[in-house]
Scaffold this motif. Structure first.
Motif, PDB file in Angstrom:
ATOM      1  N   GLY A   1      -5.257 -32.475  -4.985  1.00  0.00           N
ATOM      2  CA  GLY A   1      -6.351 -31.527  -4.813  1.00  0.00           C
ATOM      3  C   GLY A   1      -6.300 -30.795  -3.482  1.00  0.00           C
ATOM      4  O   GLY A   1      -7.318 -30.538  -2.859  1.00  0.00           O
ATOM      5  N   HIS A   2      -5.118 -30.411  -3.063  1.00  0.00           N
ATOM      6  CA  HIS A   2      -4.885 -29.850  -1.738  1.00  0.00           C
ATOM      7  C   HIS A   2      -5.362 -28.405  -1.593  1.00  0.00           C
ATOM      8  O   HIS A   2      -5.859 -28.007  -0.549  1.00  0.00           O
ATOM      9  CB  HIS A   2      -3.386 -29.958  -1.410  1.00  0.00           C
ATOM     10  CG  HIS A   2      -3.022 -29.487  -0.056  1.00  0.00           C
ATOM     11  ND1 HIS A   2      -2.060 -28.534   0.175  1.00  0.00           N
ATOM     12  CD2 HIS A   2      -3.482 -29.843   1.173  1.00  0.00           C
ATOM     13  CE1 HIS A   2      -1.936 -28.319   1.458  1.00  0.00           C
ATOM     14  NE2 HIS A   2      -2.786 -29.102   2.101  1.00  0.00           N
ATOM     15  N   LEU A   3      -5.193 -27.594  -2.643  1.00  0.00           N
ATOM     16  CA  LEU A   3      -5.522 -26.169  -2.560  1.00  0.00           C
ATOM     17  C   LEU A   3      -6.340 -25.727  -3.767  1.00  0.00           C
ATOM     18  O   LEU A   3      -6.057 -26.141  -4.892  1.00  0.00           O
ATOM     19  CB  LEU A   3      -4.239 -25.325  -2.520  1.00  0.00           C
ATOM     20  CG  LEU A   3      -3.291 -25.540  -1.351  1.00  0.00           C
ATOM     21  CD1 LEU A   3      -1.993 -24.785  -1.597  1.00  0.00           C
ATOM     22  CD2 LEU A   3      -3.934 -25.105  -0.047  1.00  0.00           C
ATOM     23  N   LEU A   4      -7.300 -24.850  -3.513  1.00  0.00           N
ATOM     24  CA  LEU A   4      -8.047 -24.202  -4.588  1.00  0.00           C
ATOM     25  C   LEU A   4      -7.389 -22.848  -4.807  1.00  0.00           C
ATOM     26  O   LEU A   4      -7.479 -21.955  -3.966  1.00  0.00           O
ATOM     27  CB  LEU A   4      -9.520 -24.046  -4.217  1.00  0.00           C
ATOM     28  CG  LEU A   4     -10.411 -23.398  -5.267  1.00  0.00           C
ATOM     29  CD1 LEU A   4     -10.419 -24.215  -6.556  1.00  0.00           C
ATOM     30  CD2 LEU A   4     -11.825 -23.226  -4.725  1.00  0.00           C
ATOM     31  N   VAL A   5      -6.688 -22.722  -5.923  1.00  0.00           N
ATOM     32  CA  VAL A   5      -5.888 -21.531  -6.181  1.00  0.00           C
ATOM     33  C   VAL A   5      -6.353 -20.880  -7.477  1.00  0.00           C
ATOM     34  O   VAL A   5      -6.277 -21.492  -8.543  1.00  0.00           O
ATOM     35  CB  VAL A   5      -4.384 -21.885  -6.281  1.00  0.00           C
ATOM     36  CG1 VAL A   5      -3.549 -20.645  -6.560  1.00  0.00           C
ATOM     37  CG2 VAL A   5      -3.914 -22.588  -5.020  1.00  0.00           C
ATOM     38  N   ARG A   6      -6.828 -19.653  -7.359  1.00  0.00           N
ATOM     39  CA  ARG A   6      -7.277 -18.886  -8.521  1.00  0.00           C
ATOM     40  C   ARG A   6      -8.222 -19.721  -9.407  1.00  0.00           C
ATOM     41  O   ARG A   6      -8.097 -19.745 -10.625  1.00  0.00           O
ATOM     42  CB  ARG A   6      -6.090 -18.338  -9.277  1.00  0.00           C
ATOM     43  CG  ARG A   6      -5.266 -17.327  -8.441  1.00  0.00           C
ATOM     44  CD  ARG A   6      -4.085 -16.728  -9.153  1.00  0.00           C
ATOM     45  NE  ARG A   6      -2.819 -17.373  -8.949  1.00  0.00           N
ATOM     46  CZ  ARG A   6      -2.107 -17.368  -7.819  1.00  0.00           C
ATOM     47  NH1 ARG A   6      -2.552 -16.776  -6.756  1.00  0.00           N
ATOM     48  NH2 ARG A   6      -0.936 -17.962  -7.764  1.00  0.00           N
ATOM     49  N   GLY A   7      -9.133 -20.445  -8.750  1.00  0.00           N
ATOM     50  CA  GLY A   7     -10.159 -21.190  -9.459  1.00  0.00           C
ATOM     51  C   GLY A   7      -9.789 -22.596  -9.902  1.00  0.00           C
ATOM     52  O   GLY A   7     -10.617 -23.294 -10.481  1.00  0.00           O
ATOM     53  N   SER A   8      -8.573 -23.041  -9.635  1.00  0.00           N
ATOM     54  CA  SER A   8      -8.147 -24.388 -10.037  1.00  0.00           C
ATOM     55  C   SER A   8      -7.615 -25.153  -8.829  1.00  0.00           C
ATOM     56  O   SER A   8      -6.933 -24.579  -7.979  1.00  0.00           O
ATOM     57  CB  SER A   8      -7.031 -24.315 -11.088  1.00  0.00           C
ATOM     58  OG  SER A   8      -7.486 -23.688 -12.247  1.00  0.00           O
ATOM     59  N   TRP A   9      -7.900 -26.452  -8.805  1.00  0.00           N
ATOM     60  CA  TRP A   9      -7.368 -27.294  -7.740  1.00  0.00           C
ATOM     61  C   TRP A   9      -5.914 -27.631  -8.029  1.00  0.00           C
ATOM     62  O   TRP A   9      -5.559 -27.940  -9.157  1.00  0.00           O
ATOM     63  CB  TRP A   9      -8.181 -28.583  -7.615  1.00  0.00           C
ATOM     64  CG  TRP A   9      -9.520 -28.302  -7.007  1.00  0.00           C
ATOM     65  CD1 TRP A   9     -10.705 -28.205  -7.666  1.00  0.00           C
ATOM     66  CD2 TRP A   9      -9.785 -28.033  -5.639  1.00  0.00           C
ATOM     67  NE1 TRP A   9     -11.709 -27.895  -6.777  1.00  0.00           N
ATOM     68  CE2 TRP A   9     -11.166 -27.792  -5.520  1.00  0.00           C
ATOM     69  CE3 TRP A   9      -9.003 -27.985  -4.488  1.00  0.00           C
ATOM     70  CZ2 TRP A   9     -11.772 -27.504  -4.308  1.00  0.00           C
ATOM     71  CZ3 TRP A   9      -9.611 -27.696  -3.278  1.00  0.00           C
ATOM     72  CH2 TRP A   9     -10.979 -27.465  -3.192  1.00  0.00           C
ATOM     73  N   ARG A  10      -5.101 -27.530  -6.981  1.00  0.00           N
ATOM     74  CA  ARG A  10      -3.676 -27.830  -7.111  1.00  0.00           C
ATOM     75  C   ARG A  10      -3.258 -28.878  -6.104  1.00  0.00           C
ATOM     76  O   ARG A  10      -3.726 -28.900  -4.972  1.00  0.00           O
ATOM     77  CB  ARG A  10      -2.836 -26.583  -6.849  1.00  0.00           C
ATOM     78  CG  ARG A  10      -2.827 -25.596  -7.964  1.00  0.00           C
ATOM     79  CD  ARG A  10      -1.666 -24.651  -7.743  1.00  0.00           C
ATOM     80  NE  ARG A  10      -1.698 -23.558  -8.686  1.00  0.00           N
ATOM     81  CZ  ARG A  10      -0.967 -22.467  -8.555  1.00  0.00           C
ATOM     82  NH1 ARG A  10      -0.158 -22.324  -7.531  1.00  0.00           N
ATOM     83  NH2 ARG A  10      -1.041 -21.511  -9.466  1.00  0.00           N
ATOM     84  N   ASP A  11      -2.326 -29.683  -6.534  1.00  0.00           N
ATOM     85  CA  ASP A  11      -1.678 -30.624  -5.627  1.00  0.00           C
ATOM     86  C   ASP A  11      -0.584 -29.883  -4.852  1.00  0.00           C
ATOM     87  O   ASP A  11      -0.157 -28.787  -5.239  1.00  0.00           O
ATOM     88  CB  ASP A  11      -1.021 -31.763  -6.408  1.00  0.00           C
ATOM     89  CG  ASP A  11      -2.021 -32.653  -7.123  1.00  0.00           C
ATOM     90  OD1 ASP A  11      -3.246 -32.469  -6.954  1.00  0.00           O
ATOM     91  OD2 ASP A  11      -1.558 -33.545  -7.862  1.00  0.00           O
ATOM     92  N   SER A  12      -0.133 -30.485  -3.779  1.00  0.00           N
ATOM     93  CA  SER A  12       1.002 -29.974  -3.010  1.00  0.00           C
ATOM     94  C   SER A  12       1.912 -31.141  -2.657  1.00  0.00           C
ATOM     95  O   SER A  12       1.439 -32.268  -2.492  1.00  0.00           O
ATOM     96  CB  SER A  12       0.548 -29.299  -1.714  1.00  0.00           C
ATOM     97  OG  SER A  12      -0.213 -28.149  -1.956  1.00  0.00           O
TER      98      SER A  12
END
Length: 177
Positions: free
Chosen positions: A152-163
Motif C-alpha cells: 500500500g505504498h502509493l495511491l495511483v489513479r485511485g488505487s493503492w499499489r505496492d512497491s
C-alpha cells in the motif's frame, strides 16, 4: 550539472525539450507503472518550467537523458531525501523505442554513482511496481539490492499499489572492467 556515460548524456532540461519529451511522458506504455501521467501538454510544460528553474540542486537533480548525438530518449532524476542520513532516491523513464538496449541500466548506474560520489549520499534508493519486471531487472543489473515489498505504498489513479524497494550502498558500485 551534466552526467555522461559512454553512450548517454544526462543534462539539464530546456524548454526546447518539449517536442521530444511530451510524446514520451504522454505514452501510456511509459507511465503504466508510474504514479503520474500520462501527461497532458500543460503538465509536461509545467514539469519543464519547474525543471528548468530549479531542477538542479541542491537537493533535486532532474535531467533530460539524451544519446551522445543529442537525441532525447528519456528523463532521470535524483532527490536527496535526508541530508542528515545521507539518503537519496531516484527514478527514470525512457522512450519505448529505446527499451532493450541497456540504456536504462546505464542511466541507473550513472545516477547511483552521481548520488554516491558527487552528492556524497550513503544510501540510494529506487522503487518499482511489482508487475514491472523489466524495471526490477534494471535495478538489479545496476547493483541495487532488493530489500522489501512496501505494501500500500502509493495511491495511483485511485488505487493503492505496492512497491518493491531497492537500494545501493557505496560498496555496491559497479566495478570498472
Amino acid at each position: 550539472m551534466t552526467v555522461t556515460t559512454p553512450r548517454l548524456r544526462l543534462r539539464e532540461y530546456t524548454h526546447a525539450d518539449f517536442d521530444w519529451l511530451h510524446p514520451v511522458v504522454s505514452n501510456p506504455s511509459v507511465t503504466r507503472y508510474t504514479d503520474w501521467g500520462p501527461n497532458e501538454p500543460d503538465e509536461t510544460r509545467a514539469f519543464l518550467e519547474k525543471a528548468a528553474r530549479s531542477g538542479s540542486g541542491p537537493d533535486t537533480f532532474s535531467w533530460a537523458v539524451t544519446l551522445a548525438d543529442g537525441t532525447g530518449i528519456g528523463s532521470a532524476g535524483v532527490h536527496v531525501t535526508s541530508r542528515e542520513h545521507r539518503r537519496a532516491s531516484f527514478g527514470y523513464v525512457l522512450d519505448p523505442r529505446h527499451w532493450g538496449r541497456g540504456y536504462a541500466t546505464e542511466v541507473a548506474e550513472a545516477v547511483v554513482t552521481f548520488a554516491h560520489t558527487t552528492l556524497e549520499m550513503y544510501r540510494v534508493e529506487a522503487t518499482c511496481d511489482p508487475d514491472n519486471a523489466a524495471s526490477a531487472r534494471v535495478l538489479e543489473k545496476a547493483t541495487l539490492t532488493f530489500e522489501c515489498r512496501l505494501r500500500g505504498h502509493l495511491l495511483v489513479r485511485g488505487s493503492w499499489r505496492d512497491s518493491l524497494l531497492y537500494a545501493a550502498l557505496p560498496g555496491d558500485l559497479p566495478r570498472a572492467p
